[in-house]
Design an enzyme around this catalytic site. Sequence first.
Site, PDB file in Angstrom:
ATOM      1  N   ASP A   1     -23.140 -23.040 -55.064  1.00 24.17           N
ATOM      2  CA  ASP A   1     -23.147 -24.295 -54.314  1.00 24.17           C
ATOM      3  C   ASP A   1     -21.751 -24.568 -53.763  1.00 24.17           C
ATOM      4  O   ASP A   1     -20.765 -24.572 -54.505  1.00 24.17           O
ATOM      5  CB  ASP A   1     -23.588 -25.438 -55.242  1.00 24.17           C
ATOM      6  CG  ASP A   1     -23.849 -26.730 -54.491  1.00 24.17           C
ATOM      7  OD1 ASP A   1     -23.919 -26.695 -53.249  1.00 24.17           O
ATOM      8  OD2 ASP A   1     -23.997 -27.778 -55.158  1.00 24.17           O
TER       9      ASP A   1
ATOM     10  N   GLU B   1     -19.852  -8.374 -30.919  1.00 21.39           N
ATOM     11  CA  GLU B   1     -21.008  -8.850 -31.685  1.00 21.39           C
ATOM     12  C   GLU B   1     -21.731  -7.693 -32.362  1.00 21.39           C
ATOM     13  O   GLU B   1     -22.029  -7.721 -33.558  1.00 21.39           O
ATOM     14  CB  GLU B   1     -21.959  -9.569 -30.733  1.00 21.39           C
ATOM     15  CG  GLU B   1     -23.041 -10.375 -31.414  1.00 21.39           C
ATOM     16  CD  GLU B   1     -22.574 -11.790 -31.695  1.00 21.39           C
ATOM     17  OE1 GLU B   1     -22.887 -12.279 -32.789  1.00 21.39           O
ATOM     18  OE2 GLU B   1     -21.900 -12.389 -30.848  1.00 21.39           O
TER      19      GLU B   1
ATOM     20  N   SER C   1     -21.966 -15.274 -36.748  1.00 21.44           N
ATOM     21  CA  SER C   1     -22.388 -13.898 -36.520  1.00 21.44           C
ATOM     22  C   SER C   1     -21.886 -12.979 -37.618  1.00 21.44           C
ATOM     23  O   SER C   1     -22.442 -11.907 -37.827  1.00 21.44           O
ATOM     24  CB  SER C   1     -21.854 -13.377 -35.185  1.00 21.44           C
ATOM     25  OG  SER C   1     -22.658 -13.796 -34.125  1.00 21.44           O
TER      26      SER C   1
ATOM     27  N   ASP D   1     -21.902  -6.893 -36.402  1.00 17.70           N
ATOM     28  CA  ASP D   1     -23.190  -6.899 -37.101  1.00 17.70           C
ATOM     29  C   ASP D   1     -23.420  -5.603 -37.870  1.00 17.70           C
ATOM     30  O   ASP D   1     -23.768  -5.624 -39.055  1.00 17.70           O
ATOM     31  CB  ASP D   1     -24.323  -7.100 -36.092  1.00 17.70           C
ATOM     32  CG  ASP D   1     -24.415  -8.525 -35.576  1.00 17.70           C
ATOM     33  OD1 ASP D   1     -23.706  -9.391 -36.111  1.00 17.70           O
ATOM     34  OD2 ASP D   1     -25.183  -8.767 -34.629  1.00 17.70           O
TER      35      ASP D   1
ATOM     36  N   GLY E   1     -25.529 -29.699 -53.953  1.00 24.48           N
ATOM     37  CA  GLY E   1     -26.884 -29.446 -53.474  1.00 24.48           C
ATOM     38  C   GLY E   1     -26.889 -29.054 -52.009  1.00 24.48           C
ATOM     39  O   GLY E   1     -25.852 -28.700 -51.427  1.00 24.48           O
TER      40      GLY E   1
END
EC number: 3.4.14.10
Length: 591
Positions: free
Chosen positions: A552, A300, A510, A304, A571
């Site tokens: 989108d 993790e 993540s 990150d 949308g």
Amino acid sequence: MLWLQALVVGLVHLCAGKPLVPRWDDFEVKHAWVEIPRGWELHGPAPADYRFDLRIGLKQARIAELITALYEVSDPAHLRYGQHLSKEEVDALVAPHSDSVDLVESWIAAHDIDTSACHHSDGGDWLSIEVSVAEAERILGTQYNVYRHAGSDDYVVRAMNYSLPSILHGHVAVVAPTTYFGTMKSKKKTSFLQPHIPTIESDADVAPMLTGPETLATVPSSCSTTITPSCLRALYNTTSYTPTATTVNKLGICGYLEEFANFADLQTFFSKFRTDAVGSNFTVVLVNGGENTQSEPGVEANLDIQYADGISFPTPNVYFSTGGSPPFIPDDNTPTNTNEPYLDFLNFILAQSDVPQTFTTSYGDDEQTVPLDYATSVCNMFAQLGARGVSIMFSSGDDGVGAGDCLTNDGTNTQRFQPNFPASCPFVTTVGATFHVPETGISFSGGGFSNYFAQPSYQSTAVSSFLTRLGSTNAGLFNVSGRAYPDVSAQGEGFQVVIGGRVESVAGTSASSPTFAGVVALLNDFRLANGNAPLGFLNPLLYSTGAAGLNDITSGSNPGCDTNGFSAGTGWDPVTGLGTPDFGKLQALIG
């Protein structure tokens, strides 16, 4: 008003011929579970002499003013847009009424606890004091036990319920640790390894194809399988921008118990996937016993930092390692842990005068496992950061609309979609996940509707359009009037991450949250370099003029709870939110 409540109680006692002393044994339940939170099991009674820091969150006298100010300074159509509050202004708005402080300290003193040892937050809205289990049980009318989390073998001291004297209910928002069982080891991480996806050792062949302003058509097909910074910089149109406000702009990554980002792995990552960044590094801030051992790097944490830095370079990245204290050990005679990492981190960061303009966090809980009083207090702390001009990203979760049988924990065992917290907090920007090129919503992308927080006005039009299209699908499985998430999305599969010197493929929201945060850090750089305020709380911008700067995503779904979940469409939708970022378009919109 609080002073009026105290006066009325006093007059009642006076008229009854009783002294004007509050009844500290007149308990009313503040929060209670009907069953032990799932995943936890009773281990045994807590030792009476076990000592821990009891935190008391006082009701903030002007919290409504703070939230109004947050929305005004975050709305590009408002005259106050960008006029963020100072730390001192925020502290003033969250301060409790003086009656609340006096009453709570009298309550503590009445139990022969020395109030001179109380520590108050800068705003005065949090009070903490060291107590024993026996003392906490007496003042809260409860019983503390030791509980074990089967999945992580974590032990905590918690209660199934707690009460307050009736006179305090108007003055106290939350007390912790009490009924919130979550610890960082028991939380749901939002990343996972993908051994079935091939890894690559370099994108040297791809990177030269991605220089200069790019369109989606130029992204090579390999980015549908393996994601590198070059893929993301092309997809999200950041390749032609070089940050310049690097003396003031920062990107913060929130890390928790036993997750460390590794310096050597970052250099290896840069040498393979972002060669111009080789030699640069991140800094580490230790919070409440956090560590930076550099041993056993966390998936993790490395994910990150490598992708936040890989996109935002040369913007300074700061890794906040929040530790809490060592886990409770049932056989230890001197345990010290309370394991409240969100409170640890937020109290720490709110006490700082200088904070990063952008944050990303990749942890969460099922919302229903977080007591409402605790969730509300934590969510309001995010509002404080937003009012100060901070953009806060959270991953939306990796369970679609919910994992497992999705039964409620209120004793009725009703099947309902399970939203995540803090993803469901209306004062953060929640990031879902996509994959492939062209992008589509990925099946694990967490999304849905809060059962705690009402739908904020900034998203009502967008969500209403989705609900109209949805019709009766999933009727009764979610709260149509709840805060809807995610707000946005980004790629979330096949990320090439260096862990212990080796490249691994990693997936999860993540990956999406630091990716989106990296783009936001670049936007903040652009704002600051031109003498403007940082973007701050993003959602009012994203749901209005900012929507034109997003791609989108109209395909994909997030099944869960033995259903097909929701589907992406034109949308906003609860799979990919408003879409993925186009830095060039957003830059033009915020200039």
